[in-house]
Design a protein around this motif. Structure first.
Motif, mmCIF file in Angstrom:
data_model
loop_
_atom_site.group_PDB
_atom_site.id
_atom_site.type_symbol
_atom_site.label_atom_id
_atom_site.label_comp_id
_atom_site.label_asym_id
_atom_site.label_seq_id
_atom_site.Cartn_x
_atom_site.Cartn_y
_atom_site.Cartn_z
ATOM 1 N N UNK A 238 0.831 -1.203 0.000
ATOM 2 C CA UNK A 238 0.000 0.000 0.000
ATOM 3 C C UNK A 238 0.863 1.249 0.000
ATOM 4 N N UNK A 239 0.412 2.254 -0.727
ATOM 5 C CA UNK A 239 0.938 3.602 -0.576
ATOM 6 C C UNK A 239 0.068 4.264 0.482
ATOM 7 N N UNK A 240 0.592 4.343 1.702
ATOM 8 C CA UNK A 240 -0.154 4.941 2.808
ATOM 9 C C UNK A 240 0.043 6.452 2.752
ATOM 10 N N UNK A 241 -1.047 7.179 2.637
ATOM 11 C CA UNK A 241 -0.996 8.614 2.360
ATOM 12 C C UNK A 241 -1.708 9.398 3.450
ATOM 13 N N UNK A 242 -1.058 10.440 3.927
ATOM 14 C CA UNK A 242 -1.685 11.342 4.901
ATOM 15 C C UNK A 242 -0.932 12.663 4.878
ATOM 16 N N UNK A 243 -1.614 13.750 5.231
ATOM 17 C CA UNK A 243 -0.941 15.048 5.299
ATOM 18 C C UNK A 243 -0.271 15.259 6.649
ATOM 19 N N UNK A 244 0.523 16.298 6.720
ATOM 20 C CA UNK A 244 1.122 16.702 7.994
ATOM 21 C C UNK A 244 0.127 17.614 8.700
ATOM 22 N N UNK A 256 9.019 4.989 10.347
ATOM 23 C CA UNK A 256 9.863 4.442 11.415
ATOM 24 C C UNK A 256 9.540 2.962 11.640
ATOM 25 N N UNK A 257 8.282 2.591 11.405
ATOM 26 C CA UNK A 257 7.865 1.193 11.542
ATOM 27 C C UNK A 257 8.324 0.330 10.372
ATOM 28 N N UNK A 258 8.801 0.960 9.283
ATOM 29 C CA UNK A 258 9.199 0.205 8.104
ATOM 30 C C UNK A 258 8.058 -0.067 7.155
ATOM 31 N N UNK A 259 7.031 0.798 7.195
ATOM 32 C CA UNK A 259 5.841 0.641 6.349
ATOM 33 C C UNK A 259 5.864 1.708 5.261
ATOM 34 N N UNK A 260 5.626 1.361 3.998
ATOM 35 C CA UNK A 260 5.625 2.353 2.922
ATOM 36 C C UNK A 260 4.619 3.465 3.190
ATOM 37 N N UNK A 480 12.891 -5.814 2.141
ATOM 38 C CA UNK A 480 12.884 -4.358 1.950
ATOM 39 C C UNK A 480 11.668 -3.958 1.118
ATOM 40 N N UNK A 481 11.339 -2.691 1.148
ATOM 41 C CA UNK A 481 10.404 -2.121 0.186
ATOM 42 C C UNK A 481 11.091 -0.907 -0.445
ATOM 43 N N UNK A 482 10.675 -0.541 -1.650
ATOM 44 C CA UNK A 482 11.355 0.507 -2.400
ATOM 45 C C UNK A 482 10.374 1.594 -2.819
#
Length: 615
Positions: A238-244, A256-260, A480-482
């Motif tokens: 998944x491309x996990x998307x959220x704003x700041x 930091x968790x290693x999730x894309x 890994x993920x890229x």
């Protein structure tokens, strides 16, 4: 006497004029160096220094590139040190800097989320200092353990742990922050929620990957990305998307968790992904007004979804019975029906819509139906800074004829030439040769890295110029993920990367990347610096940006002209990097391989406080 009487006042006036000029210069220095700089800027912060100005970052006010006849890599001075930014800038994201927006007094529409979109500083306002880690920073916990826990010192923010304590987002557990796997809609775990979606769609064994047919997902408003994190065990990325936004640091926690994950927002500009990239879009209590501006945000999802793609929506509108939720549900249902979506499943608090496989429904709509079809001149894959449009993107003639994307199931999809290769006149033979070459190169890279890494050392990887995605494909057997980056002014091949079952984004390396500091373990820069020279952008500033993005103890692999490698070597001491390995081009080799390879590592340095390695 007259002359003597005149000389005195003239002399005084000269001194007065000189003092005034000095005062003016001091004022200008203070004005540009401090007033325009971030609030609370200290002497440890340099802003638009001689390093960035010497070669120029980006373009001047007229849009003309700053170029010279001499290569920017020649005659570079060896830099002994760069200043360290103030501690308060340890989480700086230059193009998503709220202080910059306030200081520049940009007139942005908050209702349209423009303040969460990219707004990059001008060359004279860019930082030229090294971003320090927070006090007590530790080398991140390794994957897969990191999915469930991270060091609190690395992201010292517990706001979400308290605000979302009843939803199991995250828990403050002393030295660590723990992630139970919950979310606003799935308190009892993302794994059970994902299985329920697969069950609603009648997928075999309640497995979301649907025998390899579902591979790429867009999670909008992802929180700390537990949904995306738990998809990975099903070979779905998944491309996990959220704003700041008010939930600050959610994407930082995800990475930091290693999730894309990626910092972005459904605002006024297209998301930086090509059309027909995702099999599934997901929104769980993402608090988005899908009806605004004639449904333009839903139409952006429509652009991104493949033929037959799904939109899983978990929100009160799908089940609540109060008057306002019923109104929204009625209007939203009518909108998606005009978009030719149909309900694939609806259960409890979740509804799943599915897109058509062909253009037939669009062709058969009544004249004048809105949303309208996009103009034939519209390029649905042009995304960098392109405004969204409230129109439906039709499928290409080939997709319409095929009745879908005609992609192989995963994992065969990774190495099978995708149909959209023909958009670039690239043959299957060329594609397969590219895959083979990059497999050899990656094998060589890992041999160079092997004295310094363990199997779990590297998790988050970025390919800064991904081309067809073959570098990432060569890493398929590693944990890994890229993040595959395609240059916004180069061949727009990102759709090929998504068609291979990989993910990525569009970017311009004359600007800072949309991520927090210290978020990637390995960056791969294939001819990125050479491309930068052609655009007249600053190589020094790119080095500082790479340092911002790299985790301490992270690696940079440069594959470029020998003069580029020589240039980077002059900055190792200043950047607090160390040389790991180098490979010169073979004499008389063909032009494609006439490139040097240089591997460096970012040191773990303690500017303030103590830094400790993790167990």
């Amino acid at each position: 006497m007259r002359g003597g009487r005149t000389d005195g006042p003239q002399s005084k006036r000269g001194v007065t004029l000189l003092c005034a000029m000095i005062a003016c210069l001091v004022f200008l220095f203070m004005y540009f160096g401090f007033f325009f700089g971030p609030k609370g800027q200290s002497g440890a912060l340099e802003y638009g220094t001689k390093f960035s100005r010497s070669l120029g970052w980006g373009t001047d006010e007229d849009g003309d590139s700053t170029k010279s006849d001499e290569s920017i890599f020649e005659n570079a001075v060896r830099i002994k040190s760069f200043p360290v930014c103030d501690d308060k800038h340890s989480e700086l994201i230059p193009c998503l800097d709220r202080n910059l927006i306030y200081q520049m007094r940009l007139k942005l529409d908050l209702n349209l989320m423009e303040h969460y979109e990219r707004h990059c500083p001008q060359p004279e306002r860019r930082y030229n200092c090294l971003i320090p880690p927070p006090k007590g920073y530790k080398v991140p916990i390794k994957w897969p353990k990191s999915r469930d826990e991270v060091w609190k010192a690395n992201i010292p923010h517990t706001h979400l742990a308290h605000e979302k304590s009843d939803q199991n987002w995250m828990v403050d557990a002393g030295e660590k922050i723990v992630f139970p796997g919950g979310g606003t809609h799935f308190h009892y775990g993302a794994d059970k929620y994902i299985a329920s979606i697969a069950n609603m769609l009648n997928f075999t064994n309640n497995n979301i990957h649907n025998e390899g047919q579902l591979r790429t997902v867009l999670d909008v408003g992802c929180g700390v990305a537990s949904f995306g994190g738990y998809l990975l065990s099903s070979n779905v990325i998944a491309m996990s998307l959220a704003p700041n936004d008010v939930h600050q640091n959610q994407i930082q926690f995800a990475l930091e968790r290693g999730i894309p994950a990626y910092l972005g927002v459904l605002g006024t500009k297209r998301l930086p992904y090509p059309s027909r990239s995702f099999e599934l879009a997901h929104c769980s209590r993402c608090r988005i007004d899908w009806l605004q501006r004639d449904g333009i945000l839903l139409l952006e999802l429509d652009r991104l979804l493949r033929p037959g793609g799904y939109f899983a929506y978990s929100s009160p509108e799908a089940y609540a019975q109060d008057e306002e939720d019923l109104r929204i549900w009625k209007e939203m249902s009518a909108l998606v029906e005009r978009m030719c979506w149909r309900v694939a499943a609806k259960k409890n608090q979740t509804v799943i819509w599915v897109k058509p496989l062909t253009n037939d429904c669009y062709i058969n709509r009544d004249p004048g139906t809105k949303p309208v079809m996009c103009s034939s001149s519209d390029d649905p894959d042009a995304v960098w800074g392109v405004p969204m449009e409230a129109c439906i993107t039709p499928y290409t003639e080939q997709m319409h004829k095929d009745g879908g994307s005609a992609l192989a199931p995963w994992p065969a999809r990774l190495t099978t030439p995708p149909p959209r290769l023909s958009d670039f006149q690239i043959t299957a033979e060329t594609f397969e040769k590219d895959t083979e070459i990059w497999q050899q190169r990656v094998d060589s890279y890992w041999s160079m890295l092997s004295p310094k890494i363990k199997p779990d050392t590297i998790r988050n990887v970025m390919d800064m110029k991904a081309h067809l995605g073959s570098f990432a494909a060569a890493l398929k057997d590693k944990p890994v993920w890229v993040m595959n980056v395609v240059l916004q002014d180069g061949m727009n091949s990102l759709k090929i990367i998504y068609d291979r079952g990989l993910i990525g984004t569009t970017h311009d390396w004359c600007e800072a990347f949309s991520t927090y500091p210290r978020t990637y373990d390995l960056l791969h820069a294939w001819t990125v610096f050479s491309d930068l020279e052609k655009k007249g952008c600053s190589a020094e500033d790119l080095l500082i940006e790479i340092d911002r993005v790299l985790r301490p103890t992270g690696f940079l692999i440069i594959r470029d002209k020998p003069v580029v490698v020589d240039f980077v070597k002059k900055y190792l001491t200043g950047l607090k990097w160390e040389s790991i390995a180098a490979l010169d081009p073979e004499p008389n080799s063909d032009s494609d391989d006439n490139e040097s390879v240089f591997v460096v590592r970012k040191k773990l340095w303690p500017p303030r406080g103590s830094l400790k390695d993790s167990a």
